[in-house]
Enzyme design. Structure first.
Site, PDB file in Angstrom:
ATOM      1  N   CYS A 411       0.819  -1.205   0.000  1.00 30.94           N
ATOM      2  CA  CYS A 411       0.000   0.000   0.000  1.00 30.94           C
ATOM      3  C   CYS A 411       0.853   1.255   0.000  1.00 30.94           C
ATOM      4  CB  CYS A 411      -0.868   0.036   1.244  1.00 30.94           C
ATOM      5  SG  CYS A 411       0.133   0.270   2.712  1.00 30.94           S
ATOM      6  N   ASN A 412       2.155   1.082   0.010  1.00 31.45           N
ATOM      7  CA  ASN A 412       3.068   2.226   0.181  1.00 31.45           C
ATOM      8  C   ASN A 412       2.687   3.421  -0.676  1.00 31.45           C
ATOM      9  OD1 ASN A 412       4.183  -0.297   0.766  1.00 31.45           O
ATOM     10  ND2 ASN A 412       6.233   0.516   0.872  1.00 31.45           N
TER      11      ASN A 412
END
Length: 450
Positions: A411-412
């Site tokens: 999800c960075n």
DNA sequence: ACCAACATGACATAAGTT
DNA sequence: AACTTATGTCATGTTGGT
């Protein structure tokens, strides 16, 4: 003229190529409405910049997205939204307005259904094509509040299945807004027992003693990877020590803001502190000391990146009756094994888990847990990029297929708290999502050949 | 208007390793 | 002592929902 030919003609009339039309019909079925097919083609065009066929996708390919081009994309998106005049009120796609980017989050964020919610608030309408139902079952997860358009793209890549958005605050004492796309049945779900604590004080009664009345939190915010250090808590302590009782409005606001941001708790007079790793394990539904043995930084990081076990287990609970002899699991982006812990807590036997995880610390945690609690076979793979379709097919033959493909991709580049590289689904880490799709499709086609 | 958000990079310092 | 690796601190902007 067959229905298929008719649809292809319509699409060609709309200046799509015949190939694109064919692919869309394969993906969505002949029965799909024309606008679904159009949506599907637009999605493919976006995703089509990626050629996954030779597995050469690396983060480097997308570095060029940074800087100027990214800025341009953002600008275009803004213009488009304006031009489109989207009010954000409609979830329905339509031909005259490009709604690719629309994917509204439900309020309350309770998914298709939740325990303890009255049937009137239950939303059970979900269309899912017969061909997309399991086996194999799959379960995909990511942050709910991704950049606009990301969930629409993810959904299209995963057979246009509608995401199920759930905030785990309805199941435990901490918020966690996540979207899940899966092809599991949604009836007859059962929550894990015992029910986890729903409030801070239920979870940690001892903090009542020093909790000031002006801190009105009853639940924690999302448990993140980063935590406050002694510098911040010391500063808060000094600010409170030099303030009156109760502190002035401005001091209160400062302290509360910091407490909310870092999920601080009251452990003494004028003394706040971050949660212990063990306490976060508890809130997220992991066994005590699950991540013990790592440095605290690594523990916070891997826990912050993890599933909420009870939420995932609630969704997976429908599998229990279907697989009395256990399951074969393909686990992508395993992390510290939230999915597997969920299956274990449901009392399900895992005959085989093929686990793909690149982080050494997480791998060790998961391997240790496996060896302590499981009797099945664990196969570890380092990198989703290196897991080829052929290898997947071999596993399918060896184990007689996978019953569940589970994972949440990075999800960075989607998460709100990323200030520096929130570049969307094609960002350096989040782009690995496409390997989830590739590998899932490899499993499906290998199992279809059987 | 306000709030929350599976974060990142630069940098300094600490802790191991050779 | 020189080097590598881990840990801690700090500053950092936007986005979407309410």
């Amino acid at each position: 003229m067959s229905e298929k030919d008719e649809k292809i003609n319509s699409l060609v009339d709309m200046r799509f190529s015949e190939d694109e039309a064919n692919m869309a019909i394969i993906r969505c079925g002949v029965d799909g409405d024309l606008f679904v097919l159009v949506d599907s083609i637009s999605a493919s065009r976006v995703a089509g910049n990626l050629d996954l066929s030779n597995h050469q996708v690396t983060g480097r390919c997308f570095d060029s997205l940074e800087g100027e081009r990214k800025q341009r994309l953002v600008e275009e998106r803004k213009k488009k939204r304006k031009r489109c005049g989207c009010t954000g009120q409609s979830n329905q796609p339509s031909l005259d307005c490009n709604h690719d980017e629309q994917m509204l989050l439900p309020n309350p964020m309770v998914g298709f259904n939740l325990p303890n919610y009255s049937p009137s608030s239950v939303r059970v309408t979900r269309t899912i094509l017969e061909q997309d139902m399991g086996p194999p079952y799959f379960y995909y997860e990511n942050v709910a509040r991704a950049l606009t358009g990301v969930w629409a793209t993810i959904s299209r890549s995963l057979y246009d299945i509608q995401p199920e958005f759930v905030d785990s605050k309805h199941l435990c004492a901490a918020a966690r807004k996540r979207g899940y796309i899966h092809n599991l049945p949604i009836e007859n779900r059962a929550p894990l027992l015992p029910s986890p604590p729903m409030t801070i004080f239920e979870a940690f009664p001892r903090y009542k003693k020093w909790w000031p009345s002006w801190d009105q939190r009853t639940q924690f915010n999302c448990l993140l990877t980063g935590v406050a250090g002694p510098t911040l808590t010391g500063k808060i302590g000094r600010a409170l020590a030099s303030a009156g009782t109760p502190p002035s409005q401005s001091i209160q606001k400062y302290v509360i803001d910091q407490c909310k941001r870092y999920n601080l708790v009251w452990v003494g007079k004028n003394k706040v502190a971050r949660l212990e790793p063990q306490e976060i394990e508890y809130l997220l539904g992991f066994p005590k000391d699950h991540t013990r043995g790592l440095g605290d930084t690594n523990r916070y990081k891997s826990l912050g990146n993890s599933f909420h076990v009870d939420t995932v287990a609630y969704h997976l609970s429908v599998l229990k009756g279907m697989f009395p002899n256990g399951v074969n699991v393909l686990s992508l982006f395993t992390g510290i094994g939230g999915g597997e812990v969920a299956l274990h807590r449901l009392g399900m036997n895992m005959r085989t888990v093929v686990s793909v995880e690149i982080d050494k610390a997480s791998k060790r945690i998961f391997r240790d847990w496996w060896n302590q609690t499981q009797t099945g076979t664990l196969i570890e793979i380092d990198d989703v990029k290196s897991l080829t379709d052929d290898q997947v097919a071999t596993y399918v033959t060896t184990f007689g297929g996978f019953d569940l493909v589970i994972g949440g991709s990075p999800c960075n580049n989607l998460a709100g708290c990323n200030r520096s590289s929130r570049h969307g689904l094609e960002g350096k880490q989040s782009v690995l999502f496409h390997h989830y799709v590739r590998i899932l499709n490899a499993v499906k086609s290998a199992m279809a050949r059987k």
